[in-house]
Design an enzyme around this catalytic site. Structure first.
Site, PDB file in Angstrom:
ATOM      1  N   CYS A   1       0.859  -1.180   0.000  1.00  0.00           N
ATOM      2  CA  CYS A   1       0.000   0.000   0.000  1.00  0.00           C
ATOM      3  C   CYS A   1       0.896   1.230   0.000  1.00  0.00           C
ATOM      4  O   CYS A   1       1.662   1.437   0.953  1.00  0.00           O
ATOM      5  CB  CYS A   1      -0.906  -0.024   1.228  1.00  0.00           C
ATOM      6  SG  CYS A   1      -2.024   1.367   1.250  1.00  0.00           S
TER       7      CYS A   1
ATOM      8  N   CYS B   1      -3.410   6.872  -4.961  1.00  0.00           N
ATOM      9  CA  CYS B   1      -3.108   5.430  -4.868  1.00  0.00           C
ATOM     10  C   CYS B   1      -1.658   5.123  -5.295  1.00  0.00           C
ATOM     11  O   CYS B   1      -1.333   5.180  -6.493  1.00  0.00           O
ATOM     12  CB  CYS B   1      -4.089   4.599  -5.702  1.00  0.00           C
ATOM     13  SG  CYS B   1      -3.937   2.825  -5.325  1.00  0.00           S
TER      14      CYS B   1
HETATM   15  O1  PYC Z   1      -1.881   3.756  -1.986  1.00  0.00           O
HETATM   16  O2  PYC Z   1      -1.340   1.772  -2.741  1.00  0.00           O
HETATM   17  C1  PYC Z   1      -2.126   2.552  -2.232  1.00  0.00           C
HETATM   18  C2  PYC Z   1      -3.461   2.051  -1.865  1.00  0.00           C
HETATM   19  C3  PYC Z   1      -3.993   0.814  -2.130  1.00  0.00           C
HETATM   20  C4  PYC Z   1      -5.280   0.806  -1.593  1.00  0.00           C
HETATM   21  C5  PYC Z   1      -5.508   2.028  -1.004  1.00  0.00           C
HETATM   22  N1  PYC Z   1      -4.389   2.771  -1.186  1.00  0.00           N
END
Ligand code: PYC
Length: 318
Positions: A88, A238
């Site tokens: 993550c 993300c």
């Molecule tokens: O930032 O990799 C990330 C992530 C995955 C799911 C929520 N955030």
């Protein structure tokens, strides 16, 4: 009464809850073995920490562990409202900032052991960190899927620490006012992928769907909407999703090694990203670097009372 110490933070709007103490003892195996034990024996703890009434569907948990790899400063297992994450990105930035907040990390580099490999976090100051993520790659280019009620779409399938399906051509505007519509569409895409047996390598489930649109933030090249496994959208751009995107841009010859790519998320927060080519024996694979900021929002002691009918959280997620 079980007492669990947590520190909450957010990275570009996406929350991370680091479990500092009071979590289950998962033994001394590899992080992948400990993840298997977490899943099989202590899944109730995952739900108790992130789900209501102590949390909410959007919180990503991070169980801080002793690392298995002795070169690492810490080990971590990320989890959410419905299960577990390989890696993550926003959570690793949140973890680095949390360790600094606790006085357990200084500015500079630290290695972190995860179930999908060792990553590195470089803390610049108390709020900014860069993550050197796991090797990422595009597995399949513009693979078609028929989404009932919506029609035919094509998306890249890529690994960035989790499996992603990335759609560039679609009729939706990427804006916070549209999250309901975006969630319903991307959920339908995910179900269609499952129905058609479309997976990542080795039959791995694709559990993150990304949509792209034009950016609004200064300096950004694109804006995204990312649906996470529990039918919840990522408030940040993300980190693993941006890693998957870098792998696709690299595969298309659209981004050179070391060239800056700025990914805007649905709320307007950004991650700055670059990549280096992975080693010679992994042609086409990339080593992504993701930079972002996180802020600590709270410190708490969660109480898990054996008599509480909702001790294990309310699991209403997808
Ligand atoms: O930032 O990799 C990330 C992530 C995955 C799911 C929520 N955030």
């Amino acid at each position: 009464m079980q007492r669990v110490k947590v520190v909450d933070s957010h990275t570009g709007g996406e929350p991370t809850r680091v479990v500092v103490s009071g979590g289950p003892d998962l033994g001394r195996g590899t992080m992948a073995e400990r993840l298997a034990r977490f899943k099989n024996e202590f899944d109730w703890f995952r739900s108790a920490v992130v789900n209501e009434p102590r949390g909410s569907d959007v919180i990503v948990g991070a169980l801080l562990c002793e690392p298995h790899d002795a070169s690492c400063a810490a080990g971590v297992i990320f989890f959410n409202n419905v299960g577990y994450l390989g890696m993550c990105g926003h959570g690793t930035i949140g973890l680095a900032v949390t360790l600094a907040h606790l006085g357990r990390a200084n500015a500079g580099a630290m290695k972190i052991d995860t179930p999908v490999g060792v990553v590195e976090a470089i803390l610049e100051d108390r709020n900014v960190a860069t993550v050197n993520n796991v090797v990422s790659w595009r597995d399949r280019k513009l693979w078609p899927v028929d989404v009932p009620g919506y029609g035919k779409f094509a998306g890249d399938i890529a690994w960035g620490g989790n499996w992603f399906y990335l759609i560039y051509e679609h009729p939706f505007q990427i804006s916070p006012g549209n999250v309901e519509q975006l969630t319903e569409f991307t959920w339908a895409v995910r179900q269609a992928l499952t129905k058609e047996g479309i997976t990542g390598s080795g039959g791995a489930e694709i559990d993150h769907i990304e949509l792209y649109g034009p950016p609004q933030a200064k300096g950004a090249q694109s804006k995204n909407f990312v649906l996470c496994p529990g039918k919840i959208y990522d408030r940040s751009p993300c980190g693993t999703g941006t890693s998957a995107k870098l792998a696709c841009l690299a595969a298309n010859g659209k981004l050179k090694p070391g060239e800056m790519y700025v990914q805007e998320g649905i709320l307007g927060s950004v991650f700055e990203a670059t990549y280096a080519p992975a080693e010679k024996d992994m042609p086409g694979r990339v080593l992504p670097t993701i930079r972002g900021s996180a802020y600590v929002t709270g410190e708490a002691e969660l109480l898990l009372d054996a008599k509480d009918p909702f001790r294990n959280g309310i699991a209403v997620g997808a």
